[in-house]
Write an enzyme that holds these catalytic residues in place. Structure first.
Site, mmCIF file in Angstrom:
data_model
loop_
_atom_site.group_PDB
_atom_site.id
_atom_site.type_symbol
_atom_site.label_atom_id
_atom_site.label_comp_id
_atom_site.label_asym_id
_atom_site.label_seq_id
_atom_site.Cartn_x
_atom_site.Cartn_y
_atom_site.Cartn_z
ATOM 1 N N ARG A 256 -8.419 63.380 43.295
ATOM 2 C CA ARG A 256 -9.413 62.994 42.282
ATOM 3 C C ARG A 256 -10.198 64.248 41.904
ATOM 4 N NH1 ARG A 256 -14.530 61.925 43.514
ATOM 5 N NH2 ARG A 256 -14.158 61.046 45.581
ATOM 6 N N HIS A 260 -16.211 60.201 41.915
ATOM 7 C CA HIS A 260 -15.749 58.861 42.274
ATOM 8 C C HIS A 260 -16.036 57.885 41.132
ATOM 9 C CE1 HIS A 260 -14.946 55.277 44.615
ATOM 10 N NE2 HIS A 260 -16.160 54.838 44.362
ATOM 11 N N TYR A 269 -20.249 67.117 48.280
ATOM 12 C CA TYR A 269 -19.458 66.868 49.482
ATOM 13 C C TYR A 269 -18.091 67.559 49.495
ATOM 14 C CZ TYR A 269 -17.601 63.149 46.408
ATOM 15 O OH TYR A 269 -17.072 62.450 45.354
#
Length: 365
Positions: A256, A260, A269
């Site tokens: 990805r 998200h 992150y």
């Protein structure tokens, strides 16, 4: 024999060169120049559509959107392996699957805009609306597959989910039921390396596909950025389902590249260097390099692809902005297939609540 778990199936390398795998190349032998161009167009259209939806969310026209940037090949390849009477059960990121199954881009965002319970009629295209409850679609697909099997229908169902969903009990139950009843279902995991902010290495110390072994289910891994390899393995799995050989687990290894959802900030992150590595494996660039190597690229073709992508994006935008706002009491429609006393009571209470504003509106006007 090549270990299908340790060595993911690949038919196109990142630089566009073909990989000779007789066991899987034979499954896509019919994919000639026109079909290769069609797959490339699907990839480009899917990304353009996704970019447009993200822009609409940023402009306040959508409440939320789950981008699929980087995962186009996993979705296009698997969706194009399906037959018209097969049924796809999606999660919330399979926008390319919906497009390939024939969903009108003009209605694709209605749920995300908050103006409808759902976006399209599932029975018209044999693909469900987005499932927000993580892992639930695995059970839905298994149940549908079991029913189809009992009815004698020679079809396959496919359940799409991410690596994070494999930790959900719903999916574990679906895997168990599907094996117990030999259900004609394909479990298609898009391992995009992150369950929101949690990297897959923290969730599973072994390849996710190995989990299927605990249920006695055949499984394999595939390069999820290789549209041709995904097409091949999904064709094989769906054929197994149709002929009565039971379920299959596919782990498509992809990435990805965006957030998200549009409410997420992936820079908090994950390292930029990691994303750069995966950009070199971009599924669209890979397919473009293959077409270039095989003399299938020209300016006329590329211009036509871009025009199609822009047209789809325009339809998605106009359909979003022009979507009609529902009446407040429409909230209670289509909750149950028949009348339900609780829904009737809640409808009456809400109608009375709305009526209380009538005098205020008249005074303000």
């Amino acid at each position: 024999m090549v270990d299908k778990i340790a060595y993911p199936v690949q038919l196109i390398q990142p630089d566009g060169r073909r990989v000779f795998r007789p066991d899987y190349t034979s499954l896509v032998r019919d994919i000639g120049p026109d079909q290769l161009r069609g797959l490339y167009e699907d990839l480009v259209v899917a990304r353009r559509m996704d970019v447009e939806a993200v822009a609409l969310q940023r402009q306040g026209e959508l409440g939320l959107w789950a981008p699929m940037l980087g995962q186009e090949a996993a979705q296009v390849g698997s969706a194009r392996a399906l037959r018209p009477d097969d049924y796809a059960f999606i999660s919330y990121r399979e926008h390319a699957v919906a497009y390939c199954r024939g969903v009108d881009p003009g209605v694709m965002t209605r749920m995300w805009r908050g103006c409808a319970h759902c976006a399209w009629d599932p029975s018209s295209v044999n693909v469900t609306n987005p499932a927000i409850v993580v892992g639930s679609q695995g059970l839905h697909a298994t149940g549908y597959a079991m029913g189809a099997h009992l009815d004698g229908a020679e079809i396959a169902t496919i359940a799409y989910f991410g690596d994070g969903a494999t930790s959900q009990g719903d999916l574990a139950e679906a895997l168990g039921f599907s094996m117990s009843f030999n259900a004609p279902v394909v479990f298609f995991c898009q391992n995009n390396q992150f369950a929101i902010s949690e990297p897959v290495r923290l969730q599973s110390p072994v390849p996710i596909a190995q989990r299927a072994a605990g249920y006695g289910m055949p499984a394999l891994r595939v390069d999820g950025n290789d549209v041709l390899a995904v097409l091949a393995v999904t064709r094989q799995a769906t054929q197994r389902a149709r002929e009565g050989s039971g379920p299959t687990f596919i782990e498509a290894i992809t990435y990805r590249m965006g957030p998200h959802t549009t409410s997420d900030d992936p820079t908090r992150y994950r390292a930029a260097a990691e994303t750069e590595i995966w950009k070199a494996r971009d599924p669209i660039d890979r397919m473009r390099r293959l077409l270039d190597r095989e003399g299938l690229l020209d300016d006329t073709f590329l211009a036509g692809v871009q025009a199609t992508a822009d047209d789809v994006a325009a339809r998605l935008r106009s359909g979003t902005i022009g979507a009609p706002d529902p009446e407040p009491l429409d909230l209670f429609e289509h909750v149950y297939s028949t009348d339900h006393p609780l829904i009737d009571e809640e409808r009456e209470q809400y109608a009375a609540y709305l009526a209380g504003f009538a005098g205020i509106e008249e005074a303000l006007s």
